[in-house]
Write a protein that holds these residues in place. Sequence first.
Motif, mmCIF file in Angstrom:
data_model
loop_
_atom_site.group_PDB
_atom_site.id
_atom_site.type_symbol
_atom_site.label_atom_id
_atom_site.label_comp_id
_atom_site.label_asym_id
_atom_site.label_seq_id
_atom_site.Cartn_x
_atom_site.Cartn_y
_atom_site.Cartn_z
ATOM 1 N N ASN A 178 -50.375 35.997 -42.666
ATOM 2 C CA ASN A 178 -51.392 35.318 -43.465
ATOM 3 C C ASN A 178 -51.533 33.830 -43.183
ATOM 4 O O ASN A 178 -52.271 33.149 -43.889
ATOM 5 N N VAL A 179 -50.819 33.294 -42.196
ATOM 6 C CA VAL A 179 -50.867 31.865 -41.894
ATOM 7 C C VAL A 179 -51.082 31.655 -40.403
ATOM 8 O O VAL A 179 -50.933 32.587 -39.608
ATOM 9 N N THR A 180 -51.433 30.416 -40.039
ATOM 10 C CA THR A 180 -51.597 30.052 -38.634
ATOM 11 C C THR A 180 -50.762 28.809 -38.346
ATOM 12 O O THR A 180 -50.393 28.068 -39.267
ATOM 13 N N VAL A 181 -50.495 28.553 -37.088
ATOM 14 C CA VAL A 181 -49.734 27.377 -36.690
ATOM 15 C C VAL A 181 -50.531 26.134 -37.086
ATOM 16 O O VAL A 181 -51.742 26.060 -36.881
ATOM 17 N N ASP A 186 -46.776 30.473 -51.379
ATOM 18 C CA ASP A 186 -47.919 31.049 -50.663
ATOM 19 C C ASP A 186 -47.425 32.239 -49.849
ATOM 20 O O ASP A 186 -46.312 32.227 -49.305
ATOM 21 N N ASN A 187 -48.255 33.299 -49.739
ATOM 22 C CA ASN A 187 -47.881 34.467 -48.936
ATOM 23 C C ASN A 187 -47.951 34.113 -47.454
ATOM 24 O O ASN A 187 -48.961 33.600 -46.986
ATOM 25 N N LEU A 188 -46.860 34.412 -46.719
ATOM 26 C CA LEU A 188 -46.796 34.102 -45.297
ATOM 27 C C LEU A 188 -47.036 35.333 -44.427
ATOM 28 O O LEU A 188 -47.852 35.307 -43.523
ATOM 29 N N LEU A 189 -46.299 36.406 -44.710
ATOM 30 C CA LEU A 189 -46.450 37.628 -43.922
ATOM 31 C C LEU A 189 -45.908 38.823 -44.690
ATOM 32 O O LEU A 189 -45.242 38.674 -45.708
ATOM 33 N N ILE A 190 -46.224 40.017 -44.151
ATOM 34 C CA ILE A 190 -45.728 41.257 -44.749
ATOM 35 C C ILE A 190 -44.948 42.007 -43.675
ATOM 36 O O ILE A 190 -45.434 42.221 -42.570
ATOM 37 N N GLN A 230 -42.842 34.976 -49.064
ATOM 38 C CA GLN A 230 -43.534 33.817 -49.607
ATOM 39 C C GLN A 230 -42.856 32.552 -49.113
ATOM 40 O O GLN A 230 -41.660 32.545 -48.819
ATOM 41 N N SER A 231 -43.628 31.487 -49.049
ATOM 42 C CA SER A 231 -43.108 30.216 -48.574
ATOM 43 C C SER A 231 -42.051 29.686 -49.546
ATOM 44 O O SER A 231 -42.314 29.568 -50.740
ATOM 45 N N PRO A 232 -40.864 29.339 -49.048
ATOM 46 C CA PRO A 232 -39.814 28.811 -49.911
ATOM 47 C C PRO A 232 -40.047 27.346 -50.303
ATOM 48 O O PRO A 232 -39.378 26.825 -51.181
ATOM 49 N N ILE A 284 -40.964 32.764 -38.732
ATOM 50 C CA ILE A 284 -41.795 31.579 -38.923
ATOM 51 C C ILE A 284 -40.900 30.351 -38.986
ATOM 52 O O ILE A 284 -39.813 30.390 -39.571
ATOM 53 N N GLU A 285 -41.392 29.249 -38.412
ATOM 54 C CA GLU A 285 -40.657 27.991 -38.431
ATOM 55 C C GLU A 285 -41.539 26.901 -39.050
ATOM 56 O O GLU A 285 -42.740 26.845 -38.781
#
Length: 161
Positions: A107-110, A118-122, A133-135, A158-159
Motif C-alpha cells: 500500500n506504499v511507495t518509495v 498507516d497500512n503498509l502491506l498485507i 501497519q507503520s510503527p 520495508i525500510e
Amino acid sequence: MSNAYKLTVNGGNAFDVTEEGLSQLDAISTGPAHYHILKGNKPYKAAVTHADFLAKQYTVTVNNNSYTVDIATALDQLIKAMGFEVGASKQVNEIKAPIPGLILEINVTVGQEVKENDNLLILEAMKMENTFQSPRAGIIKSIAVSKGDAVDKGQLLIEFE
C-alpha cells in the motif's frame, strides 16, 4: 530519593529546586494555569501555556516571554547519569517478515510519507492475512519485495529513512 528537581529552561540554564523552596514561593492562582507571583517585591504574571506531563516539559509565559521548562526528578537525573534516557525507545527503521508467507498487497511507495498506524502491506501466511501497519511516522526508504513474492522469516520487507 529527595524531593529535589532540576529545572532546565530553554535547553540551557539549569536550576536546582526543592519542594520546600517551591512552597515558600509567593504565588497566587488567578485562573486555570495562570498565576501572579511576587519575587523580591517585583510582580510577575505567569501562565502555563503548554504541558506535556509524560515528557515532563512545560511552556511557561512570564510577563509575555515564553520559556520551555524541562523538569527532572532525582531519579531521572540518576538514570541519565547511568547512561539511560527516561522514556527513550528504540527507533524502528525496518520491517521484516515474522513468518514465511506471500505478499498479497503493498500500500506504499518509495519516498512516500507515512503516519503511525498507516497500512503498509498485507502478508498471507498459513491462510491468514496479516496487515502490517507503520510503527512510526516517517518516509519509506525502500521496499524490498513486490506483490506476489514469497518471503522467508526474517526477510526485509520495508525500510524507513
